[in-house]
Design a protein around this motif. Structure first.
Motif, mmCIF file in Angstrom:
data_model
loop_
_atom_site.group_PDB
_atom_site.id
_atom_site.type_symbol
_atom_site.label_atom_id
_atom_site.label_comp_id
_atom_site.label_asym_id
_atom_site.label_seq_id
_atom_site.Cartn_x
_atom_site.Cartn_y
_atom_site.Cartn_z
ATOM 1 N N PRO A 83 -51.281 -43.479 58.740
ATOM 2 C CA PRO A 83 -51.174 -42.253 59.532
ATOM 3 C C PRO A 83 -52.024 -41.144 58.912
ATOM 4 C CG PRO A 83 -49.237 -42.484 58.160
ATOM 5 C CD PRO A 83 -50.057 -43.736 57.968
ATOM 6 N N THR A 84 -52.400 -40.173 59.728
ATOM 7 C CA THR A 84 -53.105 -39.012 59.206
ATOM 8 C C THR A 84 -52.110 -38.091 58.505
ATOM 9 O OG1 THR A 84 -52.785 -37.683 61.196
ATOM 10 C CG2 THR A 84 -54.756 -39.106 61.123
ATOM 11 N N MET A 85 -52.625 -37.168 57.723
ATOM 12 C CA MET A 85 -51.737 -36.218 57.061
ATOM 13 C C MET A 85 -51.010 -35.357 58.083
ATOM 14 S SD MET A 85 -53.280 -34.985 53.523
ATOM 15 C CE MET A 85 -54.439 -35.976 52.639
ATOM 16 N N GLN A 86 -51.682 -35.017 59.178
ATOM 17 C CA GLN A 86 -51.031 -34.214 60.217
ATOM 18 C C GLN A 86 -49.888 -34.993 60.867
ATOM 19 O OE1 GLN A 86 -51.804 -30.837 60.965
ATOM 20 N NE2 GLN A 86 -49.747 -31.132 61.773
ATOM 21 N N GLU A 87 -50.106 -36.279 61.107
ATOM 22 C CA GLU A 87 -49.031 -37.106 61.682
ATOM 23 C C GLU A 87 -47.839 -37.181 60.729
ATOM 24 O OE1 GLU A 87 -51.603 -40.190 64.455
ATOM 25 O OE2 GLU A 87 -51.502 -40.548 62.294
ATOM 26 N N ILE A 88 -48.120 -37.316 59.446
ATOM 27 C CA ILE A 88 -47.030 -37.360 58.464
ATOM 28 C C ILE A 88 -46.295 -36.025 58.442
ATOM 29 C CG2 ILE A 88 -46.469 -37.579 56.005
ATOM 30 C CD1 ILE A 88 -48.944 -39.462 55.809
ATOM 31 N N ALA A 89 -47.043 -34.929 58.431
ATOM 32 C CA ALA A 89 -46.426 -33.595 58.407
ATOM 33 C C ALA A 89 -45.534 -33.396 59.628
ATOM 34 C CB ALA A 89 -47.504 -32.518 58.343
ATOM 35 N N ALA B 185 -44.122 -35.648 61.550
ATOM 36 C CA ALA B 185 -42.983 -36.573 61.583
ATOM 37 C C ALA B 185 -41.912 -36.238 60.548
ATOM 38 C CB ALA B 185 -43.471 -38.002 61.368
ATOM 39 N N THR B 186 -42.315 -35.632 59.438
ATOM 40 C CA THR B 186 -41.366 -35.395 58.359
ATOM 41 C C THR B 186 -40.932 -33.934 58.252
ATOM 42 O OG1 THR B 186 -43.145 -35.111 56.735
ATOM 43 C CG2 THR B 186 -42.229 -37.338 56.999
ATOM 44 N N GLY B 187 -41.475 -33.083 59.116
ATOM 45 C CA GLY B 187 -41.069 -31.688 59.119
ATOM 46 C C GLY B 187 -41.716 -30.825 58.052
ATOM 47 N N VAL B 188 -42.803 -31.306 57.484
ATOM 48 C CA VAL B 188 -43.524 -30.541 56.469
ATOM 49 C C VAL B 188 -44.522 -29.633 57.182
ATOM 50 C CG1 VAL B 188 -45.132 -30.730 54.531
ATOM 51 C CG2 VAL B 188 -43.252 -32.344 54.747
ATOM 52 N N LYS B 189 -44.607 -28.381 56.748
ATOM 53 C CA LYS B 189 -45.470 -27.425 57.428
ATOM 54 C C LYS B 189 -46.925 -27.471 56.966
ATOM 55 C CE LYS B 189 -41.777 -24.122 58.461
ATOM 56 N NZ LYS B 189 -41.226 -24.933 59.462
ATOM 57 N N ALA B 190 -47.169 -27.809 55.713
ATOM 58 C CA ALA B 190 -48.525 -27.763 55.159
ATOM 59 C C ALA B 190 -49.020 -29.156 54.790
ATOM 60 C CB ALA B 190 -48.555 -26.874 53.923
ATOM 61 N N LYS B 191 -50.257 -29.460 55.203
ATOM 62 C CA LYS B 191 -50.834 -30.753 54.855
ATOM 63 C C LYS B 191 -51.045 -30.879 53.346
ATOM 64 C CE LYS B 191 -54.087 -30.475 58.042
ATOM 65 N NZ LYS B 191 -55.266 -30.821 58.847
ATOM 66 N N SER B 192 -51.200 -29.754 52.662
ATOM 67 C CA SER B 192 -51.364 -29.808 51.203
ATOM 68 C C SER B 192 -50.094 -30.354 50.542
ATOM 69 C CB SER B 192 -51.701 -28.428 50.639
ATOM 70 O OG SER B 192 -50.663 -27.509 50.909
ATOM 71 N N GLN B 193 -48.949 -30.037 51.124
ATOM 72 C CA GLN B 193 -47.686 -30.572 50.598
ATOM 73 C C GLN B 193 -47.615 -32.080 50.840
ATOM 74 O OE1 GLN B 193 -44.163 -28.722 52.165
ATOM 75 N NE2 GLN B 193 -42.804 -29.854 50.829
#
Length: 94
Positions: free
Chosen positions: A23-29, A31-39
């Protein structure tokens, strides 16, 4: 492992099992409720350090579950690769 890292790992494993790709970082963010791709990036790096994930290559920055075997494309016949690319293009056009 933190609860957020567990959610990230579970999502990467499920996504890879369903789609056959990372998955892309945006897809992970998303799906998991994370606001920043850096996280997300920090979580992926940590999970890779722990041995749960591995990078597919250094250019894409994508991670797959460590249990997924690496494919050496140098040993895959060119016609097989072309057929797979054609299949994916047809699939994405739908």
């Amino acid at each position: 492992m933190t609860p957020q890292q567990k959610r990230t790992l579970d999502y990467v494993r499920a996504y890879h099992a369903e789609h056959g790709r990372a998955p892309t970082m945006q897809e992970i963010a998303d799906a998991t409720g994370v606001k920043a791709k850096s996280q997300v990036s920090r979580q992926l790096n940590t999970l890779a350090e722990y041995g749960f994930l591995r990078r597919t290559n250094h250019f894409s920055g994508k991670y797959v579950p460590a249990e997924v075997p690496a494919v050496d494309l140098a040993h895959v016949p060119t016609e097989t690769l072309r057929a797979e690319l054609d299949r994916r293009q047809t699939e994405s056009a739908r």
